[in-house]
Design a protein around this motif. Sequence first.
Motif, short mmCIF file in Angstrom:
data_model
loop_
_atom_site.label_atom_id
_atom_site.label_comp_id
_atom_site.label_asym_id
_atom_site.label_seq_id
_atom_site.Cartn_x
_atom_site.Cartn_y
_atom_site.Cartn_z
N LEU A 1 -17.33 24.89 -6.52
CA LEU A 1 -16.11 24.09 -6.41
C LEU A 1 -15.49 23.74 -7.77
CD1 LEU A 1 -16.85 21.68 -3.43
CD2 LEU A 1 -15.21 23.56 -3.51
N PRO A 2 -16.26 23.26 -8.76
CA PRO A 2 -15.64 22.97 -10.05
C PRO A 2 -15.00 24.21 -10.69
CG PRO A 2 -17.81 21.95 -9.89
CD PRO A 2 -17.69 22.88 -8.73
N THR B 1 -7.22 19.31 -3.71
CA THR B 1 -6.73 20.51 -3.03
C THR B 1 -7.86 21.48 -2.77
OG1 THR B 1 -4.56 20.27 -4.08
CG2 THR B 1 -5.11 22.45 -3.17
N VAL B 2 -8.74 21.66 -3.73
CA VAL B 2 -9.87 22.58 -3.55
C VAL B 2 -10.82 22.05 -2.48
CG1 VAL B 2 -11.85 23.64 -4.69
CG2 VAL B 2 -9.66 23.46 -5.90
N LEU C 1 -9.98 20.79 0.17
CA LEU C 1 -9.40 21.18 1.46
C LEU C 1 -9.91 22.54 1.93
CD1 LEU C 1 -5.66 20.03 1.12
CD2 LEU C 1 -7.47 19.01 2.51
N THR C 2 -10.43 23.35 1.00
CA THR C 2 -11.00 24.63 1.44
C THR C 2 -12.24 24.40 2.30
OG1 THR C 2 -12.33 24.85 -0.58
CG2 THR C 2 -10.12 25.80 -0.61
N LEU C 3 -12.99 23.33 2.01
CA LEU C 3 -14.13 22.97 2.86
C LEU C 3 -13.66 22.39 4.19
CD1 LEU C 3 -16.45 21.26 0.22
CD2 LEU C 3 -16.65 23.57 1.14
N THR C 4 -12.67 21.49 4.12
CA THR C 4 -12.14 20.88 5.34
C THR C 4 -11.56 21.94 6.26
OG1 THR C 4 -11.60 18.88 4.09
CG2 THR C 4 -10.53 19.16 6.23
N GLU D 1 -3.68 27.66 -2.07
CA GLU D 1 -3.09 27.58 -0.73
C GLU D 1 -3.51 28.76 0.13
OE1 GLU D 1 -1.14 25.00 -3.46
OE2 GLU D 1 -1.45 27.18 -3.57
N LEU D 2 -3.52 29.96 -0.45
CA LEU D 2 -3.95 31.13 0.30
C LEU D 2 -5.44 31.03 0.63
CD1 LEU D 2 -2.85 33.82 1.41
CD2 LEU D 2 -3.68 34.92 -0.68
N LEU D 3 -6.22 30.52 -0.31
CA LEU D 3 -7.65 30.35 -0.06
C LEU D 3 -7.89 29.37 1.09
CD1 LEU D 3 -10.58 30.94 -0.91
CD2 LEU D 3 -10.40 29.08 -2.57
N ILE D 4 -7.13 28.29 1.13
CA ILE D 4 -7.27 27.32 2.22
C ILE D 4 -6.95 27.98 3.56
CG2 ILE D 4 -6.26 25.22 3.22
CD1 ILE D 4 -5.87 24.22 0.33
#
Length: 446
Positions: free
Chosen positions: A74-75, A87-88, A90-93, A140-143
């Motif tokens: 994540l870091p 924002t990052v 949110l990839t987990l959420t 955003e694309l990663l999310i």
Amino acid sequence: MPDSGMSRAQQEHEHIPTSSKGDVSVAPATTPAAVGAPADSTTTARRAGLLVTLVLGGLTALPPLSMDMYLPALPEVTGALHAPAATVQLTLTACLTGMALGQLVVGPMSDRWGRRRPLLLGMVVYVVATAICAVAPTAELLIGFRLLQGLAGAAGIVISRAVVRDLYDGDAMARFFSTLMLISGVAPVIAPVIGGQVLQFTDWRGIFVVLTFVGILLTLVVWKWLHETLPAEQRHTGGVGDALRTMRGLLADRVFTGYMVAGSLAFAALFAYVSASPFVVQEIYGASPQTFSLLFGINSIGLIAVGQINGKVLVGRVSLDKALGFGLAVISVAAVALLLMTSGVFGDVGLLPVAAGLFVLMSAMGLAMPNTNTQALMRTRHAAGSASALLGTSQFLIGAIASPLVGIAGEHTAVPMAVVQVVCAMSATACFLLLCRPWQHTGAAR
């Protein structure tokens, strides 16, 4: 023998012996009735049972691998994509949300079209989504593709439980769920370690490359070795409306809903521990990351060990409801003890007593989780996919609600974690007693 148009698994599934009352007899845990194993070959049957265990275990382990392998990166993702940490996160959420909602879609699909086709479709989509995550140029694309990855990965969770319901009954099903807990308990522990090792050789994108290859391997294994377990004549033929009516009927079943909610609340107490323990152990009690990892591993071993005791020792000797009730009682007592210790009632108790309380709470989950799933699915042979979807979605959603509450008072107090665990444990016990009313169907699990 002429081809009947069904897989060997389906043909064997049609010949499960029945008792004089017409009930399906309990198949031994190592000899599932629908894996295509000849009835007169014990060795072949055991190998087939082991194969099914490994396949379903792999599918069950894939979601925690998808979530937890990514944590050490994540870091690095924050810097590489020039995105804020929120924002990052949110990839987990997004992945967790996809896993919750995807089960509601895949479960009814598997009741209508069988287990294989929706599972294979989900695995293919998972592979494509994970591969795109590996090359995503923006956060955003990663999310977005993490959401798709979660939606597709949900197929493995929900269909694994449905397949277990197709193949097993009663005590044998409880034993198998305890075996799956061994695999699903190990996966979250080793996933961050694997992710950390991958980061020694490549960047965060390499983690998604590894997950892509894992997805491809599991897809090939499912395609070759996991036969269809739901006969055509037992499938639902309706559309979305029929699926919604089926789910509504399941939720109208007081006992099913009781087991579902009780299991989900117990899972939320577990989720509260997972979310808060890094801060509780390291920030509040000053333990090193190595000590935290050791304690986390010990707690996971406790959960796995009790799950195996449940499957190997208790099932068949003690009713599932008694084991479940004892597990919920222990979780409640441990949660109350943690609340008293963290709120200062006993003074400054230090890390060791708190760690002991967390160990007891985590270990008792080995009695609560497999038995709630078993008792709920015992009532839903007609719609195992939809029932499995409701069980999984309920667990994820209630767990997701409980998770942020543990930090509501900041990172320097463990009281919110203990409060959430007490509320969840007590509520789970109340649901079990008031909705399931186990004294009314003593012995029904067998």
